[in-house]
Write an enzyme that holds these catalytic residues in place. Structure first.
Site, PDB file in Angstrom:
ATOM      1  N   GLU A  53       0.789  -1.351  -0.441  1.00 38.12           N
ATOM      2  CA  GLU A  53      -0.274  -0.301  -0.207  1.00 38.12           C
ATOM      3  C   GLU A  53       0.617   1.749  -0.083  1.00 38.12           C
ATOM      4  O   GLU A  53       0.376   2.234  -0.667  1.00 38.12           O
ATOM      5  CB  GLU A  53      -0.984  -0.279   0.824  1.00 38.12           C
ATOM      6  CG  GLU A  53      -2.238  -0.685   1.391  1.00 38.12           C
ATOM      7  CD  GLU A  53      -1.628  -1.923   1.418  1.00 38.12           C
ATOM      8  OE1 GLU A  53      -0.618  -2.667   1.711  1.00 38.12           O
ATOM      9  OE2 GLU A  53      -2.868  -3.554   1.492  1.00 38.12           O
ATOM     10  N   PHE A 115     -11.399  -7.645  13.579  1.00 43.33           N
ATOM     11  CA  PHE A 115     -10.621  -8.578  12.946  1.00 43.33           C
ATOM     12  C   PHE A 115      -9.935  -7.315  11.790  1.00 43.33           C
ATOM     13  O   PHE A 115     -10.925  -6.657  11.195  1.00 43.33           O
ATOM     14  CB  PHE A 115     -10.447  -9.870  11.548  1.00 43.33           C
ATOM     15  CG  PHE A 115      -9.563 -10.001  11.163  1.00 43.33           C
ATOM     16  CD1 PHE A 115      -7.860 -10.383  11.439  1.00 43.33           C
ATOM     17  CD2 PHE A 115      -9.576 -10.423   9.272  1.00 43.33           C
ATOM     18  CE1 PHE A 115      -7.286 -10.598  10.322  1.00 43.33           C
ATOM     19  CE2 PHE A 115      -8.866 -10.421   8.693  1.00 43.33           C
ATOM     20  CZ  PHE A 115      -7.528 -11.301   8.916  1.00 43.33           C
ATOM     21  N   GLN A 116      -8.635  -6.961  11.943  1.00 49.73           N
ATOM     22  CA  GLN A 116      -7.863  -6.005  10.543  1.00 49.73           C
ATOM     23  C   GLN A 116      -9.109  -4.441  10.638  1.00 49.73           C
ATOM     24  O   GLN A 116      -9.010  -4.182   9.850  1.00 49.73           O
ATOM     25  CB  GLN A 116      -8.104  -5.944   9.437  1.00 49.73           C
ATOM     26  CG  GLN A 116      -7.982  -7.755   9.145  1.00 49.73           C
ATOM     27  CD  GLN A 116      -6.965  -7.998   7.534  1.00 49.73           C
ATOM     28  OE1 GLN A 116      -8.000  -7.762   6.846  1.00 49.73           O
ATOM     29  NE2 GLN A 116      -5.787  -8.115   6.857  1.00 49.73           N
ATOM     30  N   MET A 484      24.386   9.435   2.488  1.00 50.47           N
ATOM     31  CA  MET A 484      23.817  10.976   3.062  1.00 50.47           C
ATOM     32  C   MET A 484      24.093  10.078   4.960  1.00 50.47           C
ATOM     33  O   MET A 484      24.420  10.373   4.538  1.00 50.47           O
ATOM     34  CB  MET A 484      22.230  10.651   3.126  1.00 50.47           C
ATOM     35  CG  MET A 484      22.102  12.428   3.254  1.00 50.47           C
ATOM     36  SD  MET A 484      23.932  13.695   2.327  1.00 50.47           S
ATOM     37  CE  MET A 484      23.032  14.264   1.034  1.00 50.47           C
TER      38      MET A 484
END
Lengths: 587, 171
Positions: A53, A115-116, A484
């Protein structure tokens, strides 16, 4: 209101279509299954299936920044939403318009640790411009239209719509966009004419003026860049740009001083320090730009034009703060300047330009060339030179040394062609962003200038690139270090390279092949041109592994806690300028 | 910077917001996320028809910080209006406190006497306690509570400041 009730998912897709959405970047899951089912049944919105995502969010950012449209993400509840948080924060910091639809557990389960389930509106409140939790299907269309309005107007930013599964499945009526107004959010876009007149007055009197423009000019649209360019030419003023602003003014123009800030040019930073009038247009006096605040441009009057009132007087107190869309204000200013009778003679600016030329003659971007080892700057210079015949070149970057070298050595003459993570500094941004740009511009040349450490953070998106046959080019400057981090450890921590070296990096050529892309490698300077030409000739995705000097540092540099006129030009400057304790604590 | 620009002053800010879920969290999150002070914060619906709530915040900071706070509040999407009552001119500020005092004998009588001077009302009483209701400025409430401390002060509940500008103008 239309007569036929529709289910929430149909309403969502209809509202997205009405908002002009043609592409969604997303990843399915339990809470968004009804939406995916409706997506399956239609043809006007294309869905790009990412591999993570975060990739969806950055892809949507690349899409948005390269087109000027709102980028759209669709993810599931819980981990889907939390994975998108980095991308949302990135978009907030860089003012990128996104609408992110997150699935949510059904309303009756919210708060039950289902759930989730995650408190998505709670988690995303500080990292979005605004967010919504939709409780009724009948509200959904209005919320979607409002979300697009909020995302793209004023200072753009990400907006989350949290959509419980029962709301996506329930029935309701559609509300067209024309029926939706906003009662409280109406950002000011026209500058105050009195303040604009005062600004012109100051400009007419200035002897050492400087325009410092940023990402706001890009966000305002291509017309703002055109107006900025014309205005600079009319006034004869020098112009510098922030990292986010590159492309707003043509890099090839002689009035352009290069980028400002920590790794900006010697001439731009010295001009910032010594100018008597600073005209800040759509930039925000970020700490990477200002250096030590109490030594920042001490002798100048400051004009600040920004669409966000909270940007004005935030870090630096200014003399004139103009709230408005920079494109509109530039239009007004250009008109007033043209109409003005007693304009200052260009001769007035001659001594100032002479000073600037002297700074410019230091050739601050020079580096020590080598015939045995590839200098990263050389690789980017060649990439720039060899891509000149391509009409449309879009560059994205990851974050680190390679990003700064790209900003310094790759010239941008047009807006919306440079995509980089400026504010948040998100490693792993460049590859998915390039993917989003390529989706928006299938025929264009899209190159992710990457570091090997950053690119691995979202390397899974090579699989998405393969699925949609996106011919993205990944140009890795491989020094086997987080460059860096290594540079700061060298400058600030006695060369103790704690955990900045990566062993067991993948073979990027084989990795490319594993993802169905072409893999190329250059290890010597005389191979660089061939490898770039080969990359450009291949009409599918390519990863180019350029083995560069591991020890090269990015210069010039304003060390942390230092002022613009205390720049280090190269490694020889380091020893004489130890970094202060105050500087050590800065990021 | 001039010493004046560095001076921290107290400001009372009124914010008119949509009465919707999460709006208070946005305001509080803004203050905590950006490290601003909240000395007092009150919120209640003031216009049920248009679903508007009014938040009154007492905060302190340098003039630059106060300007930032107002600009940051104003750019929150559900915010309709931000008004700095401290800068806008004369205003009325009030706070209400419920103060429980436990005591017997002379202390109990003394607490009643002081309450009378402060125009506090007794809203609950037992043989060994009073609950006083007092309305006034923050300073008045502070003074009253200080005086109650040696007389058996047991518990305090305060509303925080609400404020409104004097005169005919509205925010």
């Amino acid at each position: 209101m239309s007569t036929e009730p529709m289910n929430g998912s149909q309403i969502l897709l209809k509202a997205l279509s009405e908002q002009g959405v043609d592409v969604i970047f997303g990843y399915p899951g339990g809470a968004v299954l009804p939406i995916y089912d409706e997506l399956f049944k239609q043809n006007h919105i294309r869905h790009i299936l990412v591999r993570h995502e975060q990739g969806a969010a950055h892809a949507a950012e690349g899409y948005a920044r390269s087109t000027g449209k709102v980028g759209v993400i669709l993810v599931t509840s819980g981990p889907g939403a939390t994975n998108a948080v980095t991308g949302l924060t990135d978009a907030l910091m860089d003012s990128i318009p996104l609408v992110c639809i997150t699935g949510q557990v059904p309303t009756h389960l919210i708060g039950n640790d289902a759930f989730q389930e995650a408190d998505t509106t709670g988690i995303t409140r500080p990292c979005t411009k605004h967010n919504y939790l939709v409780k009724k299907t009948g509200d959904l269309a209005r919320v979607v239209h409002e979300a697009f309005y909020v995302a793209r107007s004023g200072r753009p930013g990400p907006v989350v719509i949290d959509l419980p599964k029962d709301v996506a499945m329930g029935l309701g009526h559609y509300t067209p966009a024309t029926a939706v107004g906003h009662k409280s959010y109406n950002p000011r876009t026209e500058g105050d004419p009195q303040l604009i007149a005062q600004a012109i007055e100051l400009m007419a009197k200035a002897k050492c003026p400087l325009v410092y423009a940023g990402g706001g000019v890009i966000n305002s649209g291509p017309q703002a860049s055109e107006r900025l360019t014309r205005f600079i030419r009319d006034t004869g003023f020098p112009c510098t740009l922030t990292l986010m602003g590159l492309g707003a003014y043509p890099a090839s123009d002689k009035q352009f001083l290069g980028m400002v800030g920590m790794h900006g040019t010697f001439e731009a930073n010295h001009a910032m320090h010594d100018c008597d009038l600073m005209i800040c247009i759509g930039a925000r006096f970020d700490d990477r730009v200002t250096g030590r605040l109490n030594a920042f441009s001490p002798g100048s009057k400051k004009i600040h034009i920004d669409i966000d009132p909270s940007s004005i007087n935030k870090n630096v107190a200014v003399d004139i703060g103009i709230v408005g869309d920079v494109g509109n204000v530039l239009g007004e200013m250009a008109g007033l300047w043209k109409a003005r009778k007693n304009k200052p003679d260009k001769k007035v600016l001659a001594p100032w330009w002479k000073k600037i030329e002297a700074w410019r003659s230091r050739l601050c971007l020079r580096y020590k060339p080598s015939s045995s080892i590839i200098k990263p700057q050389y690789a980017i210079e060649r990439l720039y030179a060899l891509t000149r015949e391509h009409k449309d070149v879009f560059i994205t970057t990851e974050v680190g040394q390679h990003q700064m070298w790209a900003a310094q050595h790759f010239g941008f003459d047009k807006p919306n062609h440079w995509m980089t993570s400026g504010g948040l500094g998100t490693m792993g941004y460049g590859l998915p962003a390039a993917m989003g740009v390529q989706v928006a511009h299938p025929k264009a040349l899209v190159i992710d200038i990457a570091g090997e450490a950053s690119v691995i953070m979202n390397i899974q998106e090579m699989s998405t690139i393969a699925q949609y046959r996106l011919p993205v080019k990944v140009f890795i400057l491989n020094n086997q270090y987080m460059g860096m981090v290594r540079q700061w450890q060298e400058l600030l921590h006695g060369g103790r390279y704690s955990e900045s070296y990566m062993e067991s990096l993948p073979d990027f050529v084989k990795l490319a092949e594993a993802f169905g892309a072409a893999g190329l490698r250059a290890t010597k300077p005389d191979e660089v041109d061939d490898v770039i030409k080969e990359m450009l000739a291949i009409d599918k995705a390519v990863i180019v592994d350029v083995m560069v000097d591991q020890k090269e540092n990015c210069f010039p540099m304003i060390p942390s806690g230092a002022a613009h006129n205390e720049m280090l030009l190269g490694p020889d400057d380091e020893a004489g300028n130890p970094i202060s304790d105050e500087g050590m604590v800065l990021v | 910077m001039s010493p004046q620009a560095q001076q921290e002053n107290k400001h009372t800010i009124s914010v008119l917001v949509d009465n919707e879920a999460g709006v208070l969290a946005r305001v509080i999150g803004l203050f905590s996320g950006r490290g601003y002070n909240i000395e007092s914060l009150t919120v209640a619906v003031v216009d049920p028809k248009q679903a508007l709530s009014r938040i009154t915040i007492v905060t302190s900071g340098t003039p630059m910080i106060i300007e930032q706070i107002k600009a940051q509040l104003d750019r929150l999407v559900p915010v309709h209006k931000v008004s700095d009552l401290t800068l806008d001119g004369p205003r009325v500020e009030r706070e209400l406190a419920l103060v429980k005092v436990r005591g017997l004998g002379e202390k109990r009588v003394e607490s009643l006497r002081i309450a009378d001077i402060f125009r506090a009302h007794v809203v609950d009483s037992t043989q060994e306690s009073f609950v006083f209701e007092i309305v006034g400025s923050t300073e008045k409430l502070d003074a009253f509570i200080d005086l109650m401390a040696p007389l058996g002060l047991a518990e305090v509940s305060r509303t925080g400041v609400v404020a409104i500008a004097r005169g005919v103008d509205t925010i």
